[in-house]
Design an enzyme around this catalytic site. Structure first.
Site, PDB file in Angstrom:
ATOM      1  N   PHE A 137     -17.936  -0.045  10.934  1.00  8.40           N
ATOM      2  CA  PHE A 137     -17.515   1.450  11.131  1.00  8.40           C
ATOM      3  C   PHE A 137     -16.361   1.488  11.977  1.00  8.40           C
ATOM      4  O   PHE A 137     -16.050   0.971  12.903  1.00  8.40           O
ATOM      5  CB  PHE A 137     -18.678   2.274  11.696  1.00  8.40           C
ATOM      6  CG  PHE A 137     -20.129   2.236  10.996  1.00  8.40           C
ATOM      7  CD1 PHE A 137     -20.355   2.961  10.152  1.00  8.40           C
ATOM      8  CD2 PHE A 137     -21.008   1.130  11.507  1.00  8.40           C
ATOM      9  CE1 PHE A 137     -21.781   2.718   9.273  1.00  8.40           C
ATOM     10  CE2 PHE A 137     -22.252   1.007  10.790  1.00  8.40           C
ATOM     11  CZ  PHE A 137     -22.720   1.933   9.905  1.00  8.40           C
ATOM     12  N   ASP A 138     -15.308   2.534  11.374  1.00 11.55           N
ATOM     13  CA  ASP A 138     -14.544   3.029  12.186  1.00 11.55           C
ATOM     14  C   ASP A 138     -15.015   4.175  12.987  1.00 11.55           C
ATOM     15  O   ASP A 138     -16.233   4.627  12.963  1.00 11.55           O
ATOM     16  CB  ASP A 138     -13.505   3.621  11.320  1.00 11.55           C
ATOM     17  CG  ASP A 138     -12.266   4.275  12.013  1.00 11.55           C
ATOM     18  OD1 ASP A 138     -11.780   3.649  13.371  1.00 11.55           O
ATOM     19  OD2 ASP A 138     -11.872   5.240  11.699  1.00 11.55           O
ATOM     20  N   GLY A 139     -14.256   4.553  14.124  1.00 18.39           N
ATOM     21  CA  GLY A 139     -15.074   5.543  15.112  1.00 18.39           C
ATOM     22  C   GLY A 139     -14.733   6.767  14.718  1.00 18.39           C
ATOM     23  O   GLY A 139     -15.580   7.741  14.244  1.00 18.39           O
ATOM     24  N   PHE A 191     -16.395   0.985   6.863  1.00 17.38           N
ATOM     25  CA  PHE A 191     -16.074   2.565   6.377  1.00 17.38           C
ATOM     26  C   PHE A 191     -15.127   3.077   7.224  1.00 17.38           C
ATOM     27  O   PHE A 191     -15.196   2.883   8.602  1.00 17.38           O
ATOM     28  CB  PHE A 191     -17.487   3.342   6.632  1.00 17.38           C
ATOM     29  CG  PHE A 191     -18.536   2.898   5.789  1.00 17.38           C
ATOM     30  CD1 PHE A 191     -18.350   3.339   4.330  1.00 17.38           C
ATOM     31  CD2 PHE A 191     -19.514   2.129   6.306  1.00 17.38           C
ATOM     32  CE1 PHE A 191     -19.384   2.895   3.642  1.00 17.38           C
ATOM     33  CE2 PHE A 191     -20.825   1.796   5.364  1.00 17.38           C
ATOM     34  CZ  PHE A 191     -20.415   2.039   3.994  1.00 17.38           C
ATOM     35  N   ASP A 210     -12.052   6.384   7.888  1.00 13.93           N
ATOM     36  CA  ASP A 210     -11.183   7.552   7.283  1.00 13.93           C
ATOM     37  C   ASP A 210      -9.999   7.566   6.743  1.00 13.93           C
ATOM     38  O   ASP A 210      -9.522   8.492   5.928  1.00 13.93           O
ATOM     39  CB  ASP A 210     -11.535   8.625   8.091  1.00 13.93           C
ATOM     40  CG  ASP A 210     -10.665   8.530   9.338  1.00 13.93           C
ATOM     41  OD1 ASP A 210     -10.045   9.573   9.557  1.00 13.93           O
ATOM     42  OD2 ASP A 210     -10.848   7.427  10.011  1.00 13.93           O
TER      43      ASP A 210
END
Length: 305
Positions: free
Chosen positions: A160-162, A272, A274
């Protein structure tokens, strides 16, 4: 939110994320819906090739066997009609995937059914459907085609991105408006103030609950944070996860380095993020889900087709 499937971790997935429907989709784009319907009927006994999220689905479903009880459910949520969706169900049976529930919305956005299923994550190739799901409060991502296919192994690895994924985009907004110095100043002064949750916080919580049902040394799920943050902005992230009582197995604070090599080293099954630039690079080495959330997706030129 409703929990229609008794508190299981529920993944809702579209037909084109699960299987390679590029040929039939081309028929739809060029010749229209009726030609597409006829094509699917004529080919409904032909097994579809796996799509970009196929391996992820199979690994998630295998967790039930590892636990000896049904804790994960995958449901098909598709713009197809039941008529054109028969080929998809035939392929599900061919691959012996334990998927028995579906919502075929007949060309309309299927996101209203996510709540009824108690969905924790929605994956689709249709960006509009993903944005609608995010707006309704669900973790959702657009699966991007073209990623590398990993060799099969028994461990499910999710990265995951943060900011704007696990966390809100509050700090990213400061970075984009005021630059790195303003961002770092905010993070130093707010180090003991937990970040607000982003769209994927609930999904990570559900994964964490599954992990806790296994002994640490034999858990088949491994998670990682892969973020452009670095010191001093790392402290707030660590304290936020402590405040949430969420465990991440690995945390990579890259200070702006390209994430692709690190995702490959982690051997992620899916990542994932954004930001479209990060996604475009990551998709070359790992199945990637674009999360169209936060300030980086408010400009139309940053939203992928």
């Amino acid at each position: 939110m409703s929990k229609g499937l008794n508190g299981k971790l529920v993944l809702a997935i579209s037909s084109r994320a699960l299987f390679d429907l590029s040929d039939s989709h081309q028929v739809y784009m060029v010749q229209g819906i009726e030609a597409y319907r006829q094509y699917q009927i004529e080919h409904e006994d032909e097994v579809l090739e796996p799509g970009d999220a196929f391996a992820l689905v199979r690994k998630l479903l295998s967790i039930n066997a590892s636990l000896g009880r049904e804790r994960v459910e995958v449901v098909l949520v598709s713009r197809n009609s039941a008529d054109t969706g028969l080929r998809v169900f035939n392929s599900i049976q061919h691959y012996d995937l334990a998927i028995s529930r579906a919502a075929f919305s007949g060309g309309r956005n299927p996101h209203p059914y996510l709540n009824a299923f108690g969905c924790d994550l929605f994956l689709s190739t249709h960006a509009e459907d993903v944005r609608s799901a995010l707006d309704a409060g669900f973790a959702a991502a657009t699966i991007l085609s073209g990623g590398a296919r990993r060799a099969e192994n028994n461990e499910l690895r999710i990265a995951f991105d943060g900011d704007a994924v696990l966390f809100s985009d509050e700090s990213e907004r400061v970075y984009q408006s005021g630059g790195l110095e303003a961002f770092q100043s905010l993070e130093r002064t707010s180090a003991h103030s937990p970040l607000r949750g982003g769209p994927f916080k609930g999904f990570l919580e559900a994964l964490n609950l599954l992990q806790r049902e296994f002994p640490d040394e034999t858990c088949p799920i491994r998670t990682a944070l892969v973020t452009a943050r670095s010191a001093p902005a790392h402290e707030r992230v660590i304290r936020t996860l402590r405040d949430w009582d969420i465990r991440l197995d690995e945390s990579l604070f890259l200070g702006g380095l390209d994430k692709s090599a690190f995702l490959e080293a982690f051997a992620a099954d899916v990542f994932f993020d954004d930001q479209t630039g990060h996604c475009e690079r990551a998709r070359q080495v790992v199945a990637t889900g674009h999360v169209p959330h936060g300030i980086s997706n408010e400009r139309p030129d940053r939203i992928p087709e």
